[in-house]
Scaffold this motif. Structure first.
Motif, PDB file in Angstrom:
ATOM      1  N   UNK A  24      20.694  18.733   0.816  1.00 49.05           N
ATOM      2  CA  UNK A  24      19.947  18.751  -0.443  1.00 49.05           C
ATOM      3  C   UNK A  24      20.780  19.370  -1.555  1.00 49.05           C
ATOM      4  N   UNK A  25      21.490  20.458  -1.256  1.00 55.53           N
ATOM      5  CA  UNK A  25      22.343  21.102  -2.267  1.00 55.53           C
ATOM      6  C   UNK A  25      23.427  20.142  -2.735  1.00 55.53           C
ATOM      7  N   UNK A  26      24.032  19.427  -1.808  1.00 57.99           N
ATOM      8  CA  UNK A  26      25.111  18.509  -2.180  1.00 57.99           C
ATOM      9  C   UNK A  26      24.595  17.356  -3.019  1.00 57.99           C
ATOM     10  N   UNK A  27      23.397  16.907  -2.737  1.00 58.33           N
ATOM     11  CA  UNK A  27      22.814  15.784  -3.473  1.00 58.33           C
ATOM     12  C   UNK A  27      22.133  16.208  -4.764  1.00 58.33           C
ATOM     13  N   UNK A  28      21.990  17.536  -4.965  1.00 64.75           N
ATOM     14  CA  UNK A  28      21.302  18.014  -6.153  1.00 64.75           C
ATOM     15  C   UNK A  28      19.810  17.757  -6.096  1.00 64.75           C
ATOM     16  N   UNK A  29      19.232  17.835  -4.906  1.00 63.76           N
ATOM     17  CA  UNK A  29      17.811  17.572  -4.708  1.00 63.76           C
ATOM     18  C   UNK A  29      17.177  18.743  -3.963  1.00 63.76           C
ATOM     19  N   UNK A  31      15.024  20.196  -0.695  1.00 65.12           N
ATOM     20  CA  UNK A  31      14.980  19.849   0.721  1.00 65.12           C
ATOM     21  C   UNK A  31      13.800  18.927   1.024  1.00 65.12           C
ATOM     22  N   UNK A  32      12.686  19.169   0.340  1.00 63.57           N
ATOM     23  CA  UNK A  32      11.504  18.349   0.540  1.00 63.57           C
ATOM     24  C   UNK A  32      11.761  16.895   0.138  1.00 63.57           C
ATOM     25  N   UNK A  33      12.489  16.714  -0.980  1.00 61.46           N
ATOM     26  CA  UNK A  33      12.802  15.357  -1.440  1.00 61.46           C
ATOM     27  C   UNK A  33      13.692  14.632  -0.439  1.00 61.46           C
ATOM     28  N   UNK A  34      14.666  15.334   0.133  1.00 57.37           N
ATOM     29  CA  UNK A  34      15.541  14.725   1.139  1.00 57.37           C
ATOM     30  C   UNK A  34      14.729  14.329   2.370  1.00 57.37           C
ATOM     31  N   UNK A  35      13.850  15.214   2.802  1.00 54.03           N
ATOM     32  CA  UNK A  35      13.014  14.923   3.975  1.00 54.03           C
ATOM     33  C   UNK A  35      12.137  13.707   3.738  1.00 54.03           C
ATOM     34  N   UNK A  36      11.566  13.586   2.534  1.00 54.98           N
ATOM     35  CA  UNK A  36      10.718  12.440   2.220  1.00 54.98           C
ATOM     36  C   UNK A  36      11.508  11.142   2.229  1.00 54.98           C
ATOM     37  N   UNK A  37      12.752  11.180   1.707  1.00 51.93           N
ATOM     38  CA  UNK A  37      13.562   9.960   1.673  1.00 51.93           C
ATOM     39  C   UNK A  37      13.894   9.489   3.090  1.00 51.93           C
ATOM     40  N   UNK A  38      14.253  10.430   3.940  1.00 54.00           N
ATOM     41  CA  UNK A  38      14.616  10.045   5.300  1.00 54.00           C
ATOM     42  C   UNK A  38      13.383   9.590   6.080  1.00 54.00           C
TER      43      UNK A  38
END
Length: 321
Positions: A24-29, A31-38
């Motif tokens: 999430x840090x690397x993508x600038x997002x 953690x919740x947003x990354x989890x939702x995308x996956x």
């Protein structure tokens, strides 16, 4: 089913970093947003790609099977984006020097079409072949004298006449032109034109051919200093044009004839470079190029204007075209 590239990128980030938080840090997002995308990606594929634990994230069997395809998918997307961006960016052109003939060619090219250009004035500080190969510049001008590295293409560009500059007390100051033979035994002061540069090679050959003494002595203090020294001398000359040096009331330009020494410029580019403006510039240059006239012009060799693949050395000194 259409895959969300953003979700695929999130998946790859988690795989590479091993943790949702770091991805999430690397993508600038968040953690919740990354989890939702996956989660959405897994839902679309109807498989579980990752297992979550306190120690991080790990690939499932389906995740391992999907991974190479995900990398290929993102790789193709990035390649397509880069290609389109490259087609839209300005054409980067190394003209070597702002006061030489290539600048006039590039200006005419720019004014005749709708191609944006980015002018680079390297002064020979970087190797042109390396710059063309790594994409630092798209095309470059220079004198071509030897075998070119693999992938480098060239066409003859133009022949730039080289006059002399003399002080007003010089015996040639009132002449509009002077035959080359009359410069025999004359000293042409060319500070900074020593070494193994393409300019130095050119003037060494010119001096040997016509008996002109090429004096490269003395440090280079700038164009003003060169003009001051020429203006103060009744004997010295230098090869060059008034556009290359600061205006000096004590210096005049005299054309050289019978034959006129000309500097052979070539246009170089790398065959792998697909910038759409390169063929346009090549065509522009070829349409305006005129071959050497051996009856009235002089070259140290004929190779640079033959169109054959040859290379040039670096760098260019402060004097010369």
């Amino acid at each position: 089913m259409e895959l969300d590239l953003g979700a695929v990128r999130a998946f790859l980030a988690v795989v590479d970093d091993g943790h949702f938080t770091e991805a999430a840090d690397r993508l600038g997002m968040t953690q919740q947003a990354v989890s939702k995308r996956i989660a959405r990606l897994e839902s679309d594929l109807d498989v579980t790609l990752l297992t979550r634990s306190r120690t991080g994230a790990a690939l499932t069997e389906d995740g391992s099977a999907f991974l190479p395809h995900a990398r290929a998918l993102i790789g193709l997307a990035d390649q397509a984006t880069s290609m389109l961006r490259a087609r839209r960016r300005p054409l980067r052109i190394d003209v070597l020097a702002r006061v030489a003939a290539p600048m006039d060619l590039v200006r005419a090219f720019y004014e005749a079409g709708d191609v944006d250009v980015d002018i680079v004035v390297s002064r020979g500080d970087t190797d042109r072949h390396t710059a063309l190969a790594d994409g630092s510049v798209d095309v470059a001008f220079g004198r071509v004298t030897g075998a070119l590295p693999a992938g480098i293409e060239c066409v003859p560009a133009c022949l730039e006449p080289i006059p002399i500059l003399v002080g007003r007390r010089h015996r040639l100051a009132r002449r509009r032109s002077v035959p080359m033979a009359e410069l025999a035994a004359t000293t042409a002061w060319m500070p900074g034109c020593g070494g193994e540069s393409e300019w130095a090679d050119y003037y060494r050959r010119l001096g040997a051919e016509f008996g002109v003494v090429i004096d490269t002595s003395g440090p280079v203090f700038g164009g003003e200093h060169v003009m001051d020294e020429i203006a103060a001398s009744a004997d010295l000359v230098t090869f060059g044009t008034t556009r290359q040096f600061p205006v000096h009331p004590g210096v005049v330009q005299v054309s050289v004839t019978g034959p006129t020494p000309v500097y052979p410029w070539s246009l170089l580019w790398h065959a792998a470079n697909r910038h759409p403006a390169i063929p346009l510039l090549v065509a522009h240059v070829q349409a305006r190029h005129r071959p050497v006239d051996p009856r009235s012009q002089w070259l140290p060799d004929r190779a640079p204007v033959s169109g054959s693949r040859r290379s040039g050395s670096r760098p260019a000194p402060p004097t010369g075209p």
